[in-house]
Design an enzyme around this catalytic site. Sequence first.
Site, PDB file in Angstrom:
ATOM      1  N   LEU A 169       1.183  -1.148   0.011  1.00  0.00           N
ATOM      2  CA  LEU A 169       0.004   0.234   0.078  1.00  0.00           C
ATOM      3  C   LEU A 169       0.875   1.328   0.131  1.00  0.00           C
ATOM      4  O   LEU A 169       1.922   1.269   0.804  1.00  0.00           O
ATOM      5  CB  LEU A 169      -0.859   0.013   1.292  1.00  0.00           C
ATOM      6  CG  LEU A 169      -1.945  -1.203   1.386  1.00  0.00           C
ATOM      7  CD1 LEU A 169      -2.324  -1.098   2.696  1.00  0.00           C
ATOM      8  CD2 LEU A 169      -3.123  -1.086   0.520  1.00  0.00           C
TER       9      LEU A 169
ATOM     10  N   CYS B  78      -0.468  -1.483 -10.770  1.00  0.00           N
ATOM     11  CA  CYS B  78      -0.583  -0.128 -10.195  1.00  0.00           C
ATOM     12  C   CYS B  78      -1.324   0.546 -11.438  1.00  0.00           C
ATOM     13  O   CYS B  78      -0.963   0.603 -12.509  1.00  0.00           O
ATOM     14  CB  CYS B  78       0.551   0.352  -9.828  1.00  0.00           C
ATOM     15  SG  CYS B  78      -0.017   2.368  -9.190  1.00  0.00           S
TER      16      CYS B  78
ATOM     17  N   ASP C  76     -11.453  -7.161  -2.326  1.00  0.00           N
ATOM     18  CA  ASP C  76     -12.848  -6.991  -1.790  1.00  0.00           C
ATOM     19  C   ASP C  76     -12.932  -8.069  -0.639  1.00  0.00           C
ATOM     20  O   ASP C  76     -13.687  -8.770  -0.223  1.00  0.00           O
ATOM     21  CB  ASP C  76     -13.927  -7.505  -2.556  1.00  0.00           C
ATOM     22  CG  ASP C  76     -14.428  -6.327  -3.725  1.00  0.00           C
ATOM     23  OD1 ASP C  76     -13.804  -5.340  -3.413  1.00  0.00           O
ATOM     24  OD2 ASP C  76     -15.122  -6.594  -4.381  1.00  0.00           O
TER      25      ASP C  76
ATOM     26  N   GLN D  56       8.352  -4.290  -2.694  1.00  0.00           N
ATOM     27  CA  GLN D  56       7.733  -4.352  -4.048  1.00  0.00           C
ATOM     28  C   GLN D  56       8.363  -3.027  -4.732  1.00  0.00           C
ATOM     29  O   GLN D  56       8.605  -2.024  -4.362  1.00  0.00           O
ATOM     30  CB  GLN D  56       6.423  -3.787  -4.062  1.00  0.00           C
ATOM     31  CG  GLN D  56       5.547  -4.005  -5.288  1.00  0.00           C
ATOM     32  CD  GLN D  56       4.063  -3.608  -5.301  1.00  0.00           C
ATOM     33  OE1 GLN D  56       3.782  -2.429  -4.863  1.00  0.00           O
ATOM     34  NE2 GLN D  56       3.176  -4.481  -5.439  1.00  0.00           N
TER      35      GLN D  56
END
Length: 619
Positions: free
Chosen positions: A258, A344, A468, A312
């Site tokens: 994130l 991304c 989700d 990452q």
Amino acid sequence: MTEKRLNDESENSDNSVKRVDHFAKGVAPIKPEYLVTQNDNESASVIDDYNDDEAEGGDRQEEAPAASGKGRKRKGQNKNRDLRQQHEDVRLCSSLVDPDSGRVCQFGPAGCRNCHDIDEYFSHKQEDIEGTCPVFSAIGYCPSGLKCRWLGSHYNKETKKLVKDLERQEQARGVNVEVNKISTESKLLLQKKKYTFELANKYIPYLDSLVQNDENIAKQKEREELAKDNAASYVEAPFKVSEKKRLHLKNAKIVSPLTTVGNLPYRRLMKTLGADVTYSEMALALPLLQATNAEWALPKAHKSEYPGFGVQIATSKHWAAAKAAEVIYRETTDVSEINLNCGCPIDLLYRQGQGSALMEQPARLVRILKGMNACSGDIPVTFKVRLGTKDGHNNAKQLVSRVLAENTVAAITLHGRTRQQRYTKEADWNYISEVAQIVNNYNQGQEDSTGAKDSHEAVPTQFVGNGDIYNFEDWHNATSLPGVDSVMVARGALIKPWIFEEVEAQQYLDKSATERLAQLEQFSKFAIEHWGSDEYGVGLARRFMCEFISFTHRYIPVGIMERLPAKLNQRPPMWKGRNELETLLGSKDYRDWIKITEMFLGKASKNFSFTPKHKSNSN
């Protein structure tokens, strides 16, 4: 309970106002007694829609993307936020931070632009924050010294000396530390372009030969011969996937990479709440190779994150990927995997051929992964991808199949949306399941070809789904799909940090406002340990705490819900909590977020500034 509709209208009345149906599609079902009504004839409207691209793009984004593909701008976003924190009006010279250190200012009192008079500095310094310095509590001394905002907790005014707890220092040594810091010497070599890339420099020519350039290589046969010659020149065989560190992702509790919010203090908090695997914020390969301080701050991790910590990176060049993988391998000590970002969606990266743009160039993606695998030593390489870039044109199946054929990655993560969709639609878990089956079939074929299940050559490629996952039911439903080893949790872990506790308990946990506040307090302590306890460090800690609360305030307490679960795409009407603190924690006003930070970080100074990402939070 009888469904009570709140959108009754009286068309003939001048005072009539359309009401919100809290059972309508897209509206979170909150118990009527917790809905905020402005007067007898009006109920509060649904809270503004959220735009969650910042979870992936953060502040790297320079312009609003075209969510519909037709140039439509984001609504209500505060673009070009200036989040720089100002320093103190009077700054103490670093040579005097610890008067007993023996340090001498190289400029001298007359030539130094900072203050050399401690009493004068104290006269301008903000009043101490009550309580004990979090850094002193953690490691037995405070590197911020006289600049610490909690100075009174570790400073003897009579002797004018800083207090140091030698026993606590010994206990913290090697345990409460941050890792993966590049050495000053290596940083200078990178900046001067004198760093020796022993692996990358040998392998890049081979990767160059794979580039299909009709101007230089006209015939397929010539191209194949050149590739063989360059491959032969690479004398040191790279690690095979089976020879690298093993990843343990089966049913692991994974926090997705994130940007902005996925900082070290947040990841450290998630480790205390049950996370097994965490990832750095996305680092760009080229700035890493240029040794920029901001980029090398990203691979840093707390000791508690390893094993299970991944770095990452994003790039569009195979040479940059190979070199970045090698420098991470050589300069860091606690990295479990290097993950390539191929998902991304932000325009800034996409236009440069990075992130999700790699899905449109499979050959380039394969070359990048080859280079990373060859130059990352014993650190395994993984990659994260989306369904595709455009709606109706999913190509993740073909892409994954091609990468598997190269046998260069240890794990694959698939986000169940396209770049165009962003977060406008629910993740497609049917498609994720189909890709999982492709990986499963590949693993079975590899196992059959080796003839031995336990053979080192039969290390399976692991598959992780993403999208989700907001509660324990989502997590268990996803991990029960054939071929899905685990799932990454992104927004679910930002909005509800204790989600992995729910996964373990296999039930919804009605966390009290006091318990939630305690988690924010823990985050604030980790933030101060990371950024420092001086005025500048407190400002950074406050800023990132506000960024964190910009997600946590969206949590709807279980106890005020009419029915469970609440989905991520459901927006609540205006609601009040079961007590004032719960209401405060749910406030969408950034000024209330600052009030929450003041409970632990003292009153915000006049130099502190914070601009929320969305204008709706600025009211």
